[in-house]
Scaffold this active site. Structure first.
Site, PDB file in Angstrom:
ATOM      1  N   ARG A  26      44.554  40.366  31.477  1.00 49.54           N
ATOM      2  CA  ARG A  26      43.454  39.786  30.689  1.00 49.54           C
ATOM      3  C   ARG A  26      43.913  39.237  29.344  1.00 49.54           C
ATOM      4  NH1 ARG A  26      38.035  41.482  32.283  1.00 49.54           N
ATOM      5  NH2 ARG A  26      38.141  41.388  34.550  1.00 49.54           N
ATOM      6  N   ARG A  30      38.334  37.691  25.496  1.00 48.34           N
ATOM      7  CA  ARG A  30      37.406  37.665  24.359  1.00 48.34           C
ATOM      8  C   ARG A  30      37.953  38.241  23.068  1.00 48.34           C
ATOM      9  NH1 ARG A  30      32.983  40.317  28.150  1.00 48.34           N
ATOM     10  NH2 ARG A  30      34.995  41.024  28.966  1.00 48.34           N
ATOM     11  N   ARG A  39      35.565  28.951  25.517  1.00 46.51           N
ATOM     12  CA  ARG A  39      34.500  29.330  26.462  1.00 46.51           C
ATOM     13  C   ARG A  39      33.168  28.708  26.041  1.00 46.51           C
ATOM     14  NH1 ARG A  39      32.323  35.349  27.348  1.00 46.51           N
ATOM     15  NH2 ARG A  39      31.458  34.776  25.341  1.00 46.51           N
ATOM     16  N   ASP A  76      38.952  33.940  38.344  1.00 48.07           N
ATOM     17  CA  ASP A  76      38.414  35.283  38.553  1.00 48.07           C
ATOM     18  C   ASP A  76      38.494  35.649  40.024  1.00 48.07           C
ATOM     19  OD1 ASP A  76      36.847  37.428  36.862  1.00 48.07           O
ATOM     20  OD2 ASP A  76      35.962  37.418  38.863  1.00 48.07           O
ATOM     21  N   TYR A 153      32.328  44.262  45.572  1.00 51.81           N
ATOM     22  CA  TYR A 153      31.361  43.442  44.814  1.00 51.81           C
ATOM     23  C   TYR A 153      30.429  42.689  45.763  1.00 51.81           C
ATOM     24  CZ  TYR A 153      34.088  44.381  40.594  1.00 51.81           C
ATOM     25  OH  TYR A 153      34.720  45.006  39.549  1.00 51.81           O
TER      26      TYR A 153
END
Ligand code: CP3
Length: 345
Positions: A26, A30, A39, A76, A153
């Site tokens: 990652r 952020r 973004r 992703d 998921y």
């Protein structure tokens, strides 16, 4: 025959280097102001994933700022279920939401594997841009989710603490569950193969929820799909290095190089580096495994634990990394301190 020059490729080929190469899970994220700005420019997270110029830009940001030895494609793991026809959205602060697959009718409605590239072609374009834009010493890593993790998921429609819905479907209708994993395995092989054709030099398979598979299920649904994907990719792309990440495997990390055929096993911070050096690194290159919380808390413990990881793995092939992704509240100063410690400054 020329020997590979890039440090990551040398470690993956089994070489013990005086200083381990380094990147972070990652690493585009952020905690970086430049990521948040790009973004915003893209609109939202998924628009960023499907915008090749901006996805390449955020991939390059941590390379420019920190000089990591590898860049990981910005995308992703949940793009594959979307490409198979499920609805996908990321709600701010809530994580992913997907339409679910729990019945044979749902499975029948999934698109065939050949159709995924209609949706995923911007990802391949991002890889092509990156392979022309990266510094010559930086390795480009492509990736996908492992079938089990992606299925958790798709079956629950969201992230779950214990992957309960996926375990329940596996118990209730094993042939259906097996068919879902099989479709995902084939889609993952084709998806990663296209990334390699576009310029990815290494691929990583993220099995973030492997740890909740118990007994024979760990073999059947974590190790075996990773082995199939690795074997198929190596048959299509001879010499391609593969990193497998069966997160949460604990003592079952031992033997995973042989069981998956992967060149490198990524370790989470649930195992002690000294244990992993004796029990896992003997099988090949390892990647890891500093606790990502250190990048939030910093201080002497960050430096001590970074040194401990480097020392423990110093006698075999090692790629320095975190045990899991860097979190949004991590500090950039702490990332610099970790890198300086690894590189001995
Ligand atoms: O590592 C990188 O820099 C490359 C890009 C990357 C992302 N996700 C970007 C991302 C990679 C390799 C992933 C893998 C991924 N995605 C995994 C496996 C690794 C792991 O963390 O265990 C999983 C389980 C996912 C699914 C996913 N994506 C979740 C559950 C979430 C929400 C949680 C969160 O952190 O917000 C995401 C979103 C996501 N994927 C973000 C990023 C940078 C944050 C989204 C944002 O910018 O708002």
């Amino acid at each position: 025959m020329s020997t590979p020059q890039k440090t990551i490729l040398r470690a993956l080929a089994g070489e013990t280097l005086p200083t381990p190469p380094i990147w972070m899970m990652r690493q585009a994220g952020r905690y970086l102001p430049e990521y948040r700005a790009t973004r915003e420019q893209a609109g939202d997270f998924l628009s960023l994933c499907y915008n090749p110029d901006l996805a390449a830009e955020v991939t390059l940001q941590p390379i420019r700022r920190f000089g990591f030895d590898a860049a990981i494609l910005f995308a992703d793991i949940l793009l594959v279920p979307q490409a198979l026809g499920l609805d996908l959205a990321f709600e701010a602060g809530e994580g992913p939401r997907l339409s679910t697959i729990t019945t044979r009718d749902d499975l029948a409605r999934l698109k065939p594997v050949e159709a995924i590239h209609d949706t995923l072609s911007p990802v391949y374009e991002t890889v092509r841009i990156l392979s022309g834009a990266l510094p010559p010493e930086t390795t480009l890593i492509g990736f996908a989710g492992a079938p089990w993790t992606v299925a958790t998921y798709m079956i629950a429609g969201r992230g779950t603490p214990d992957q309960g819905p996926a375990h329940a479907l596996k118990a209730a209708d094993r042939p259906l569950f097996d068919a879902i994993l099989d479709r995902l395995t084939l889609a993952t092989i084709d998806y990663l193969s296209r990334q390699v054709q576009a310029g990815a030099e290494v691929v990583k398979i993220f099995d973030s929820w492997a740890g909740s598979l118990r007994g024979d299920d760990f073999h059947a649904y974590a190790l075996e799909p990773a082995r199939r994907i690795t074997a198929a990719l190596k048959a299509r792309h001879p010499g391609l290095p593969v990193i497998a990440f069966p997160r949460g495997a604990g003592e079952r990390f031992a033997g995973t190089h042989a069981a998956t055929g992967a060149d490198c096993i990524a370790l989470d911070d649930g195992v002690a580096p000294e244990w992993a050096a004796a029990q896992v690194q003997t099988g090949g290159c390892v990647q890891g495994n500093l606790a990502s919380a250190h990048l939030v808390s910093g201080g002497p413990a960050l430096v001590e634990d970074t040194r401990r990881v480097v020392r423990a793995f110093a006698h075999g092939p090692h790629i320095f990394n975190l045990g899991h992704g860097i979190t949004p509240d991590a500090s950039i100063d702490n990332v610099h301190r970790m890198i300086d410690t690894v590189r001995g400054a």
